[in-house]
Enzyme design. Structure first.
Site, PDB file in Angstrom:
ATOM      1  N   ASP A 108       0.840  -1.190   0.000  1.00 21.98           N
ATOM      2  CA  ASP A 108       0.000   0.000   0.000  1.00 21.98           C
ATOM      3  C   ASP A 108       0.888   1.258   0.000  1.00 21.98           C
ATOM      4  OD1 ASP A 108      -3.036   0.838   0.558  1.00 21.98           O
ATOM      5  OD2 ASP A 108      -1.812   1.997   1.961  1.00 21.98           O
ATOM      6  N   HIS A 273      -7.080  -6.953   0.791  1.00 18.83           N
ATOM      7  CA  HIS A 273      -6.011  -5.967   0.653  1.00 18.83           C
ATOM      8  C   HIS A 273      -4.892  -6.198   1.657  1.00 18.83           C
ATOM      9  CE1 HIS A 273      -4.090  -2.119  -0.120  1.00 18.83           C
ATOM     10  NE2 HIS A 273      -4.276  -1.737   1.134  1.00 18.83           N
TER      11      HIS A 273
END
Length: 293
Positions: A108, A273
């Site tokens: 990320d 994620h």
């Protein structure tokens, strides 16, 4: 506020810039691997992966500047939280710990820092792993129409200083918890104590987190766009693991990454994620495979 450490790791505080010290968990022995966390997390997101890798690697897990137990300098200019500055922090941290070259993995926001480090410091980054991210220009280009609403936070935190900080600070737990809930396929992957740590650490870092995101709508775009125009590419072996966001947002992830990396392994994964917490074995195996390339 207490900042739990990764079991079996020791905590180091290393000055990397004027008035900026990073906090890092370090463990294991062997060839070095640096792991960079994402949003809204801290170094603790690597707890499973790091513990496994420490059997045959020296593993360094810092809190990025502006996050966790690392320093949070005021946003006095656009470069304070540019990925170029944050990447330099990481290279200086590794050097201070005795490692001039290392494998670098980022998730990320940490993957954006890792990308900039690999681009700016190829002599230091021998191999790179990017988890569930696109480069900054590709990310902004992918967000369009109603499907782009998934990235509402990017637009909120891109606004000038003042409004985004006030809005987020007014309901910090609700704001940060939204992403922990919406982006996780397996809620049990982030247990209650870890979740509470993420929420407390993020609530204490709202201005610097917003500054990090604001940089991605400005100076980071400038840096990545300049590299794209110059034809700059990553020469080291690169692995990218992503969810299949392309189906929803209309882009071909492997094709986008191929424009940046000569030696690319791209894989679409089925976990959420927060893949280092949802499927740590997968991530650990991919890092070991990368270090062997």
């Amino acid at each position: 506020m207490t900042h739990p450490n990764i079991p079996g790791f020791t905590e180091h505080r290393v000055r990397v810039d004027d008035g900026v010290t990073l906090n890092a968990a370090v463990g294991g022995t062997g060839s070095p691997v640096v792991l960079l966390h994402g949003f809204p997390q801290t170094r603790l997101m690597w707890r499973h992966v790091a513990a496994d890798l420490a059997a045959d690697h020296t593993v360094i897990c810092p809190d990025l500047r502006g996050y966790g137990a690392s320093d949070k300098p005021a946003e006095t200019g656009p470069d304070v939280y540019s990925k170029r500055t944050m990447a330099r922090d990481v290279v200086r941290l590794a050097a201070a710990l005795g490692h001039g070259s290392f494998t670098l993995a980022g998730h990320d926001r940490g993957a954006l820092v890792a990308f900039r480090a690999a681009m700016d410091h190829p002599e230091a980054v021998s191999r790179a792993l990017f988890l569930d991210v696109l480069t900054t220009p590709d990310m902004w280009n992918a967000l369009h129409g109603v499907s782009g609403a998934v990235g509402f936070h990017l637009y909120l935190m891109a606004q000038p200083p003042g409004l985004p900080e006030q809005l987020i600070q007014a309901s910090a737990d609700t704001f940060f918890a939204h992403f922990l809930d919406a982006w996780t396929n397996d809620p049990a992957a982030i247990p209650a104590d870890v979740r509470a740590h993420y929420l407390a650490a993020s609530a204490a870092a709202v201005p610097s987190i917003v500054a990090d995101y604001r940089a991605s709508a400005g100076v980071d775009m400038d840096h990545d766009t300049a590299d794209r125009k110059a034809g700059s590419r990553l020469a080291m072996p690169v692995t990218v693991l992503q969810q299949d966001w392309g189906a929803a947002l209309g882009y071909h992830a492997q094709g986008l990454w191929s424009a940046w990396a000569d030696d690319l392994r791209h894989r679409t994964v089925s976990c959420g994620h927060f893949m280092a917490e949802e499927d740590p074995r997968l991530i650990t195996d991919e890092i070991r495979a990368l270090t062997g390339r």
